[in-house]
Design an enzyme around this catalytic site. Structure first.
Site, PDB file in Angstrom:
ATOM      1  CB  CYS B  96      -6.869 105.997  -3.664  1.00  0.00           C
ATOM      2  SG  CYS B  96      -5.375 106.959  -3.726  1.00  0.00           S
ATOM      3  CG  ASN B 200      -0.549 108.845  -6.738  1.00  0.00           C
ATOM      4  OD1 ASN B 200      -0.619 107.801  -6.096  1.00  0.00           O
ATOM      5  ND2 ASN B 200      -1.582 109.345  -7.379  1.00  0.00           N
ATOM      6  N   GLY B 370      -1.964 118.176  -3.474  1.00  0.00           N
ATOM      7  CA  GLY B 370      -1.246 118.466  -4.713  1.00  0.00           C
ATOM      8  C   GLY B 370      -0.301 117.316  -4.978  1.00  0.00           C
ATOM      9  CG  HIS B 395      -8.751 113.164  -7.116  1.00  0.00           C
ATOM     10  ND1 HIS B 395      -8.666 113.603  -8.419  1.00  0.00           N
ATOM     11  CD2 HIS B 395      -7.897 112.129  -7.020  1.00  0.00           C
ATOM     12  CE1 HIS B 395      -7.811 112.852  -9.075  1.00  0.00           C
ATOM     13  NE2 HIS B 395      -7.319 111.970  -8.271  1.00  0.00           N
TER      14      HIS B 395
END
Lengths: 138, 472
Positions: B96, B200, B370, B395
């Site tokens: 990811c 996300n 963010g 991260h």
């Protein structure tokens, strides 16, 4: 008896407890709990069936593999779960018929479950109620 | 657990060895962030310090939160001969990661056609749960992708050779072995190549709102008047299945009952299983590199289709969930170790041999996204990071509220309206999905970046804010 509930304890993942008056029912409700993170399983049409046979080394791994199969069927066949029927568990083996739909474009999909985990996994029986607790990675 | 950690400087908390810990553990955080850390996350950090062959110290970064087995936002280094490798120390979503693109398209030009562009890119980049790639991928093709990573994508017309130079590992893990990946993982990976996924993951068009280091920003190709793009996604179902497969194999071979958490299951690095997992993980890393490369290509096409000729260059592509063999100084000696980064960004300073020539003098670009709709950061790697955190920094923002709680508190329409009022346009396949990723459910990214900057493990270069978002 509630089918399942989310503990809200894990902020980055999702932890749920599923209940049943038998181990089979608790496993089936765990599948619905996981599905509820991704889509509204009540709205999924019972259009198709998948017969599954799952094996594990112990009950925990059986639960893990069972839930993972549902993720596998979603990724590979767009299979969305409506319900679990004819579920039988014996000697760390599980057989069930998954009922659902593959017309994925007809439904609202809101979340993703990336994977099942063993984190704080529990399978317990208290009085006559079976409880399984699972954390899934989302 | 928290009271056992002693504050030793403004941004450092430490627990000495106790109860089976082989090394101390360190948390880099401000008081504000440390106070917000869940007990669970610190217990998990402590557990990592008990694993065989762990070196120097277990590390938590300012965005640490509770994961499974290992915490998210953590780094651990293991001795190659004595140590272990653990899928739980890398995460299910292998590689990811995130890539940052710069363009020569002026912000005001972009704003004029923002909604048209949003529709175009939403059409061109598959996103959301169950999203399928735009191309038909055969098993043969997929094996090639797994062996070659982003190189496969470029060879097949998705981007240019220069993009590979600006990707961690040049977009290809050398030890990747497609044969170590199960059929089930391949089956999950085939339909999804070239898709953003859900959760996300996002694709954002951004602008620079603050520059902290103008010189480095310029070297990274940042032009404050032009839009930038951030792509955040991973290895999709293929990576998840690889992790799951090897957790099972390691359990059978090495057991888990001696471990404080079943998810800490691991294998000796030098065992057959350890080596095969590393090869399979590397193949999944390559899948994610190819995935982001393809998405970048369609982003370029979307710009061309709406604005005509636009220059779109890659700044860098970084992995957030990965294990690597790297050389680090331990007890005064340079030693090759197996670094696990789970929710952590490599942050190498100037002169590291792994970096491409263009970043040899500056150190590597470090990209910290963010949450959807809030700020992101571009940082630069440092020598200090190599000294204290095995060349790693944070991260992301890290969640503070579960998705379940978010759904109770927010509605997607309301999140949409709030962002719209802040002049951020969002497109998502689902209102509920939008509510789950409401900006309020994340830690303050500014605070996370400040800790990284003040500790010196990743120096701030610029702050980026969104103009529009595709939520995965």
């Amino acid at each position: 008896m509630k089918k399942f509930e989310f503990t809200g304890k894990k902020v980055a993942d999702a932890q749920f407890r599923a209940y049943g008056s038998s181990l089979e029912e608790a496993f089936a409700n765990a599948a619905l709990a996981m599905a509820s993170i991704m889509y509204d399983y009540v709205k999924i049409k019972p259009a198709e069936e998948r017969e599954i046979k799952i094996e594990g080394n112990d009950l925990q791994s059986l639960l893990y593999n069972f839930l993972e199969e549902i993720l596998f069927l979603l990724d590979t066949e767009n299979f969305l779960l409506h319900s679990v029927k004819e579920i039988k568990i014996k000697n760390n083996q599980l057989e069930a018929v998954l009922v659902g739909d593959t017309k994925i474009e007809n439904y609202e999909l809101f979340g993703q479950v990336k994977a099942v985990t063993y984190n704080e996994m529990k399978i317990e029986k208290e009085k006559d109620i079976y409880m399984v607790q699972v954390v899934v990675d989302i | 657990m928290k009271e056992k950690f002693k504050q030793i400087s403004d941004y450092e908390w430490r627990i000495e060895k106790e109860n089976g810990m082989r090394v101390p553990a360190i948390v880099f955080a401000s008081k504000l962030l440390f106070d917000a850390i869940e007990e669970d996350a610190l217990t998990q950090l402590r557990n990592v310090a008990t694993l065989k062959g762990i070196q120097k110290h277990a590390i938590a970064l300012p965005d640490i939160h509770s994961g499974y087995g290992f915490p998210i936002g953590g780094v651990a280094a293991f001795d190659i001969d004595e140590g272990v490798i653990s899928p739980g120390g890398i995460g299910y979503d292998i590689n990811c990661g995130v890539r940052l693109l710069v363009t020569d398209l002026k912000i005001e030009e972009f704003i004029k056609k923002r909604n048209q562009f949003l529709d175009e890119i939403f059409k061109n980049v598959p996103s959301g749960l169950g999203s399928k790639g735009r191309i038909r991928v055969t098993k043969e093709m997929l094996l090639d992708v797994l062996a070659k990573g982003a190189e496969w994508a470029v060879e097949n017309g998705y981007g240019i050779k220069e993009d590979l130079t600006k990707t961690e590992e040049y977009g290809k893990m050398p030890k990747a072995d497609p044969n170590a990946v199960s059929n089930r993982a391949l089956q999950r990976g085939m339909p999804q190549l070239g898709s953003l996924g859900s959760g996300n993951h996002f694709l954002e068009i951004q602008k620079v709102d603050k520059v902290f280091d103008g010189e480095i920003a310029e070297k990274f190709g940042i032009d404050k008047s032009c839009v930038t793009v951030m792509i955040h996604c991973g290895s999709r179902g293929l990576g998840h299945q690889v992790a799951s497969d090897y957790i099972k194999i390691m359990e059978q071979k090495f057991g888990w009952k001696h471990l404080p958490d079943r998810e800490l299951v691991n294998a000796p690095i030098n065992s057959d299983v350890g080596q095969t997992y590393y090869s399979a993980m590397s193949a999944a890393v390559n899948y994610a590199f190819a995935n982001r490369q393809m998405i970048m290509h369609w982003t370029r096409e979307s710009f061309y289709n709406v604005f005509g000729e636009v220059k779109v260059d890659l700044v860098y592509d970084v992995a957030h969930n990965v294990a690597k063999f790297e050389k680090h100084k331990i007890d005064g000696e340079i030693k090759k170790v197996c670094i696990h980064r789970k929710g952590a960004t490599r942050s190498f300073g100037p002169g590291r041999e792994e970096l491409p020539e263009i970043y040899q003098e500056t150190g590597q670009p470090v990209i910290i996204p963010g949450s959807m709709g809030t700020a992101s950061y571009l940082l630069v790697g440092t020598k200090k990071a190599e000294e204290v955190s095995f060349g790693s920094t944070a991260h992301g923002a890290g969640r503070v509220m579960s998705r379940h709680a978010a759904l109770k508190q927010f509605r997607g329409q309301q999140v949409y309206a709030t962002l719209h009022n802040k002049d951020i346009e969002v497109k998502s396949a689902s209102w509920k999905g939008l509510a789950e990723e409401a900006p309020q459910v994340y830690k303050d990214i500014d605070e996370v970046a400040n800790v990284s900057h003040n500790v010196g493990i990743g120096k701030k270069v610029c702050r980026l804010v969104p103009l529009c978002v595709i939520k995965g």
